[in-house]
Design a protein around this motif. Sequence first.
Motif, mmCIF file in Angstrom:
data_model
loop_
_atom_site.group_PDB
_atom_site.id
_atom_site.type_symbol
_atom_site.label_atom_id
_atom_site.label_comp_id
_atom_site.label_asym_id
_atom_site.label_seq_id
_atom_site.Cartn_x
_atom_site.Cartn_y
_atom_site.Cartn_z
ATOM 1 N N VAL A 1 1.343 -1.946 14.395
ATOM 2 C CA VAL A 1 1.601 -1.912 12.948
ATOM 3 C C VAL A 1 2.739 -2.882 12.611
ATOM 4 C CG1 VAL A 1 2.330 -0.475 11.002
ATOM 5 C CG2 VAL A 1 0.761 0.456 12.708
ATOM 6 N N ALA A 2 3.788 -2.856 13.424
ATOM 7 C CA ALA A 2 4.923 -3.760 13.197
ATOM 8 C C ALA A 2 4.504 -5.214 13.372
ATOM 9 C CB ALA A 2 6.060 -3.414 14.148
ATOM 10 N N ASP A 3 3.682 -5.482 14.395
ATOM 11 C CA ASP A 3 3.190 -6.836 14.623
ATOM 12 C C ASP A 3 2.361 -7.323 13.429
ATOM 13 O OD1 ASP A 3 2.489 -9.207 16.306
ATOM 14 O OD2 ASP A 3 0.481 -8.328 16.200
ATOM 15 N N LEU A 4 1.579 -6.424 12.845
ATOM 16 C CA LEU A 4 0.770 -6.803 11.677
ATOM 17 C C LEU A 4 1.668 -7.086 10.472
ATOM 18 C CD1 LEU A 4 -1.891 -7.324 10.320
ATOM 19 C CD2 LEU A 4 -2.247 -4.848 10.105
ATOM 20 N N TYR B 1 10.353 0.057 14.012
ATOM 21 C CA TYR B 1 9.556 -0.852 14.829
ATOM 22 C C TYR B 1 9.425 -2.221 14.170
ATOM 23 C CZ TYR B 1 8.421 1.994 18.836
ATOM 24 O OH TYR B 1 8.519 2.693 20.012
ATOM 25 N N CYS B 2 9.387 -2.258 12.843
ATOM 26 C CA CYS B 2 9.408 -3.557 12.147
ATOM 27 C C CYS B 2 10.718 -4.290 12.436
ATOM 28 C CB CYS B 2 9.232 -3.361 10.642
ATOM 29 S SG CYS B 2 7.543 -2.939 10.145
ATOM 30 N N MET B 3 11.826 -3.551 12.441
ATOM 31 C CA MET B 3 13.120 -4.165 12.759
ATOM 32 C C MET B 3 13.127 -4.698 14.184
ATOM 33 S SD MET B 3 16.057 -1.930 10.869
ATOM 34 C CE MET B 3 15.440 -0.265 10.907
ATOM 35 N N LEU B 4 12.574 -3.924 15.122
ATOM 36 C CA LEU B 4 12.495 -4.389 16.508
ATOM 37 C C LEU B 4 11.691 -5.693 16.602
ATOM 38 C CD1 LEU B 4 11.832 -0.993 18.349
ATOM 39 C CD2 LEU B 4 13.863 -2.438 18.615
ATOM 40 N N ALA B 5 10.552 -5.741 15.910
ATOM 41 C CA ALA B 5 9.710 -6.941 15.937
ATOM 42 C C ALA B 5 10.449 -8.139 15.342
ATOM 43 C CB ALA B 5 8.406 -6.687 15.175
ATOM 44 N N LEU B 6 11.144 -7.921 14.242
ATOM 45 C CA LEU B 6 11.873 -9.008 13.582
ATOM 46 C C LEU B 6 13.036 -9.500 14.436
ATOM 47 C CD1 LEU B 6 11.872 -7.467 10.004
ATOM 48 C CD2 LEU B 6 10.849 -9.681 10.602
ATOM 49 N N LEU B 7 13.802 -8.566 14.991
ATOM 50 C CA LEU B 7 14.951 -8.943 15.820
ATOM 51 C C LEU B 7 14.481 -9.683 17.075
ATOM 52 C CD1 LEU B 7 16.952 -5.639 15.333
ATOM 53 C CD2 LEU B 7 17.731 -7.906 14.604
ATOM 54 N N ASN B 8 13.389 -9.217 17.673
ATOM 55 C CA ASN B 8 12.836 -9.900 18.845
ATOM 56 C C ASN B 8 12.321 -11.285 18.501
ATOM 57 O OD1 ASN B 8 13.289 -8.078 20.990
ATOM 58 N ND2 ASN B 8 11.558 -6.807 20.358
ATOM 59 N N ALA B 9 11.903 -11.476 17.249
ATOM 60 C CA ALA B 9 11.411 -12.786 16.808
ATOM 61 C C ALA B 9 12.543 -13.704 16.341
ATOM 62 C CB ALA B 9 10.387 -12.600 15.681
ATOM 63 N N GLY B 10 13.786 -13.193 16.374
ATOM 64 C CA GLY B 10 14.933 -14.034 16.055
ATOM 65 C C GLY B 10 15.460 -13.959 14.643
ATOM 66 N N TYR B 11 14.893 -13.071 13.818
ATOM 67 C CA TYR B 11 15.373 -12.924 12.442
ATOM 68 C C TYR B 11 16.638 -12.064 12.392
ATOM 69 C CZ TYR B 11 10.852 -14.743 10.895
ATOM 70 O OH TYR B 11 9.763 -15.535 10.695
ATOM 71 N N LEU C 1 -5.929 -3.200 6.573
ATOM 72 C CA LEU C 1 -5.989 -1.915 7.255
ATOM 73 C C LEU C 1 -5.487 -2.086 8.684
ATOM 74 C CD1 LEU C 1 -9.342 -0.332 6.080
ATOM 75 C CD2 LEU C 1 -7.230 0.968 6.450
ATOM 76 N N ALA C 2 -4.544 -1.242 9.078
ATOM 77 C CA ALA C 2 -4.042 -1.254 10.451
ATOM 78 C C ALA C 2 -4.717 -0.116 11.199
ATOM 79 C CB ALA C 2 -2.520 -1.086 10.469
ATOM 80 N N THR C 3 -5.765 -0.455 11.971
ATOM 81 C CA THR C 3 -6.526 0.576 12.681
ATOM 82 C C THR C 3 -7.181 -0.038 13.910
ATOM 83 O OG1 THR C 3 -8.313 2.207 12.497
ATOM 84 C CG2 THR C 3 -8.555 0.196 11.205
ATOM 85 N N SER C 4 -7.343 0.760 14.957
ATOM 86 C CA SER C 4 -7.891 0.273 16.214
ATOM 87 C C SER C 4 -9.056 1.149 16.661
ATOM 88 C CB SER C 4 -6.797 0.273 17.291
ATOM 89 O OG SER C 4 -7.330 -0.105 18.545
ATOM 90 N N GLY C 5 -10.244 0.573 16.709
ATOM 91 C CA GLY C 5 -11.398 1.309 17.231
ATOM 92 C C GLY C 5 -11.927 2.374 16.291
ATOM 93 N N LYS C 6 -12.789 3.228 16.835
ATOM 94 C CA LYS C 6 -13.444 4.261 16.033
ATOM 95 C C LYS C 6 -12.530 5.465 15.828
ATOM 96 C CE LYS C 6 -18.110 2.981 17.485
ATOM 97 N NZ LYS C 6 -19.334 3.403 18.192
ATOM 98 N N PRO D 1 -1.703 1.494 7.185
ATOM 99 C CA PRO D 1 -1.966 2.100 8.484
ATOM 100 C C PRO D 1 -2.741 3.412 8.375
ATOM 101 C CG PRO D 1 0.402 1.683 8.129
ATOM 102 C CD PRO D 1 -0.291 1.598 6.803
ATOM 103 N N VAL D 2 -3.546 3.666 9.405
ATOM 104 C CA VAL D 2 -4.177 4.979 9.578
ATOM 105 C C VAL D 2 -3.152 5.860 10.305
ATOM 106 C CG1 VAL D 2 -6.527 4.092 9.495
ATOM 107 C CG2 VAL D 2 -5.298 4.079 11.676
ATOM 108 N N ALA D 3 -3.574 6.843 11.097
ATOM 109 C CA ALA D 3 -2.626 7.698 11.820
ATOM 110 C C ALA D 3 -1.861 6.853 12.832
ATOM 111 C CB ALA D 3 -3.378 8.821 12.530
ATOM 112 N N VAL D 4 -0.520 6.890 12.733
ATOM 113 C CA VAL D 4 0.327 6.010 13.533
ATOM 114 C C VAL D 4 0.890 6.750 14.748
ATOM 115 C CG1 VAL D 4 2.361 4.522 13.530
ATOM 116 C CG2 VAL D 4 0.929 4.667 11.483
ATOM 117 N N TYR D 5 0.517 6.261 15.922
ATOM 118 C CA TYR D 5 1.024 6.817 17.183
ATOM 119 C C TYR D 5 1.892 5.768 17.869
ATOM 120 C CZ TYR D 5 -2.482 10.452 16.392
ATOM 121 O OH TYR D 5 -3.217 11.476 15.854
#
Length: 343
Positions: free
Chosen positions: A229-232, A18-28, A248-253, A187-191
């Motif tokens: 997580v990739a965006d962060l 997903y990091c690769m997807l984010a980077l490739l979409n951003a033009g890297y 910390l990469a986490t969303s909500g409670k 990251p916390v639990a990654v879904y």
Amino acid sequence: MKDEIVLVTGGTGFIAQYCMLALLNAGYRVRTTVRSLEREGEVREHLRTGGVEAGDRLSFVVANLTDDAGWAESAAGCTYAMHGASPTPSGDQTREEDWIGPAVDGNLRVLRAARDAGVKRVVLTSAFGAIGVGHKPGHRRPFDETDWSDLTGDVAPYQKSKTLSERASWDFIAREGNGLELASVNPVAVYGPALGADFSHSIRLISNMLEGQPGCLNVNSCCVDVRDVADLHLRAMIDPAAKGERFLATSGKSMWMIEVAELLRERFGKAAEKVSTQVWPDEQVRIAAETNEQLKGVVPLLNYDMSATGEKAERLLGWAPRPKEEAIVASAESLIRLGLLRN
């Protein structure tokens, strides 16, 4: 189109892809490491599932965390690096040293190669396991980036390896980084949507539920979507404010596993008819753990509050993660759509 190359280690990993997807979409341009070039086709196929045909903007280098070979070549010419590759001992490798040594040494290999190649900043994929486990009753909640896991407590080897390897990384930067910058994402639990059969441990929990696992453990966790997580990682790579910081990469409670099960039943109807909403008694889990290595690592987390906050990333970097429920539903939807569930 950007001409900068970003090294992403461990290209077969879920977060790494997903990091690769984010980077490739951003033009890297992206260079990634794998332990065997036989996995290149699989990685490219997963990226296609994620909507990107990488072509010649993606290249592969063979490198292993336990060996110096390949790391200088991997880092050469790169402006940034994202290091998420992590040893995953299997089979009879259950001793702490099988986890800790390769994790610490692997991080240092990547950081040395990055420093020597003139990389500007490394974003380290660490884990909640380096922040929020082993703490005594009474430790404040929610956890934040000033916390480190208490290794004098009951901490599983994987979490211990994440804690010690992240600490070693910060020590390296302080002592011999020579200007190399570091930021960490924990990251916390990654879904989120699976790209193929090789997905995160957290998504395995969802597949187990959908396949009829008999009951839920009395465990809670915060959640985050892998796309966020990739965006962060991307924000931590380029934002000056991220230099020298942990996020910390986490969303909500946090959610109990029973709440996850109930969400699946509610959203997926017949497709989730095998999902159990029974909770295993803690004592039963403790007895089963005496002969089950996987459950042994869960016992310290029974009834343990794993609340954490992602406020720092939101405030400093403008990060805006999806609701945790959306991440969980996306995991289940992708498992069904890609035919990854056993009948």
